[in-house]
Design an enzyme around this catalytic site. Sequence first.
Site, mmCIF file in Angstrom:
data_model
loop_
_atom_site.group_PDB
_atom_site.id
_atom_site.type_symbol
_atom_site.label_atom_id
_atom_site.label_comp_id
_atom_site.label_asym_id
_atom_site.label_seq_id
_atom_site.Cartn_x
_atom_site.Cartn_y
_atom_site.Cartn_z
ATOM 1 N N ASP A 182 42.385 41.518 41.397
ATOM 2 C CA ASP A 182 41.641 42.553 42.119
ATOM 3 C C ASP A 182 40.456 41.930 42.860
ATOM 4 O OD1 ASP A 182 40.900 45.087 42.910
ATOM 5 O OD2 ASP A 182 40.802 45.928 40.895
ATOM 6 N N ASP A 203 44.253 53.016 45.903
ATOM 7 C CA ASP A 203 43.830 53.591 44.623
ATOM 8 C C ASP A 203 44.205 55.059 44.534
ATOM 9 O OD1 ASP A 203 42.865 51.360 43.494
ATOM 10 O OD2 ASP A 203 40.750 51.780 43.850
#
Length: 703
Positions: A441, A505
């Site tokens: 990430d 997301d």
Amino acid sequence: MSFLRLDSLHTTMVFDVNRAVPACCYWGPRLAADTPLAALQWQPVPPAVLDHPVGLNLLPETGRGWWGWPALSGCRGRFHWSNRFELSGCDASTNAIVFTLADAAAKLEIRLALDLDPDTGVLRQNCRLTNTGDDDYHLHWCAAAALPLPPDSDELLLYEGAWTKEFGLRRQPFPSGALVRDNCRGRTSHSRFPGVIAGQAGFDDRYGSVYGFHLGWSGNHRLVAEATSDGWRQVQLGELLMPGEMILAPGRSYTSPCAYACRAEGLNQLSQAWHRFLRKHILPAGVSRHPRPVQYNTWEAVYFDHRLQDLMALADRAADLGVERFVLDDGWFKGRRDDTRGLGDWEPDSGKFPDGLEPLISHVNRLGMSFGLWVEPEMVNPDSDLYRCHPDWVLHLDPLPRDTGRHQLVLDLARPEVSDYLFAALDGLLTAHPITYLKWDMNRDLTTAGHEGRAAYHSQVHALYGLVDRVRAAHPAVEIETCASGGGRVDFEILRRANRVWPSDSNDALERQVIQHGFSLFFPPEIMGCHVGPAVSHTTGRRLSLEFRGLTALAGHLGLELDLRELDAADVRMLKQIIAAYKDHRNLLHTGTFLRLNPSDKERLGWGVVGTDQREAVYGLFQLQTAAPGASPVVNLMGLIPGQRYRIARLLPIESGTAMFPIPEAPWAEEGLVATGQLLAEAGIAIPLRDPASGVLLKAVAV
Ligand code: DGJ
């Protein structure tokens, strides 16, 4: 010899090399081998301009009288701010050409390397600039490619996204003058994905000549689309350099990232070319070699609240549903109680995992699942042991304040001790445990990314690639997912190192439909992480049925990201059906030819994947909002063999929905209907307009 050609299955590019700087004078459908090319050579001189023709070439330059956007700009102090290169060498093979050009006055050399993939027609081009002088050359802009467009390229399709809204599309007329899109966020970007498509007015998935462009680079970038007053159209792509960032000492070179370009008929053909090119030349071999396992991700189930018993219980339920890989997301490492602390200290939190990660990993493995782990190596929280020990390890520019984003700072990866520390941390985890997957990430943009006072965006990206490459070389079996607050880092260069993408997301299936649609223009389904999220979306608060969430997630690499302890028996039954359908069809869905359907109802989106032998296909059709007034239920199911008969029937949902006003199914939905590929593509087939936020998957099998 005044022309060179590059040919692919469907495309020809012709370069006129009888000029000081070569020009691409044809880029279109494949030409017969014996086509006379002389007609391409003539360049008229427009009235009231310079006395010699100044056409668009592969290196448009101010020093030759090009008044549009130049491919190169820079200077030596106050001098050599305008260039005039001459072709000095040309090395051509069947599929590639390398042009060498020199500017004797400015003491610069340029090497333009082009290769056209014979199968897909994707052109890869980059540029290397060398300072052959004896003082510093300050480089401001060096396009990886400056490519021409035909004059009827009247429309542009651009990306315009945001966090949880990635890969949004915007169509606009081709600008008069230059449209310049800069991204200076230090990563590929949520808002300005470095890709653009230009085409004939009204181009769509099926029709119209289209030209796609992409820059394979995970940092700052610039995209220029320009129409000049004398009728030229060009697209340039390259790295955006900060002032002083690229100063070439005598003898030093700058190599641009690779630009990719492709010409096709309609957007579907264009996407298919990108997809095949990625599969063959960019993606790690593991993506096609191993079926993409069903994943479970802990993030939206427990966030930072990691308790061993809960995680084990989630793993039990995941295994029962048929999940094959369990991914422990953010929250597992030292001090990580929320997003304000812990990044940089890559050891299990002793409060949450007193015996380390081993008990959880063993439990997951015993259940027959592999184990994946979330990391965010490039970042550090000021509240961490790492930062307390090494406050100088972050990108910063004194005396400017160190602004945090999501409470974190960016580590200066170009410092060898920083990359060594991170490699050791990751290598330690991967060596100590059977971890087969990293979700890598990266949760903030770069700002004032300074290294010893100088701009360090460029070196940061290269250092990142170096770090990922080192981890992959040491652990070749470990797969990597690229994530940057969702889809903030998706491009062809990071994809050389990533087996999966986290495109957003947002697990809200309605939003996801649009995101996935935009994503599909450039990227194939098998790398697109698609998770069935919670009933009430955590990013929008919208409640959507499990059926719709599941069908939406079947478009890519399937995963689940919700609290499995909250499922009732009907949910479990539905998820098992979704997972079973995924496992039965993933080979087809992940290797076949992808296309977008073009329903007349703008509230509908659809896709299809046709097997490589065209014996079977799966089509997904989704009603996003209430059908638009006047919408037709007919949808053209393309991609099948025209003369072949297929039986077409509903694959999912197995049970009919629970709508208040149920819509009658097509009479053939259950048992199937036989039609030819031609009829399905040209006449289409009526598929009832359904409730908003619902979908149907159909399967066609050759009979
Ligand atoms: C952002 C990612 O996109 C999410 O999926 C999740 O991994 C969080 N970061 C964790 O902090």
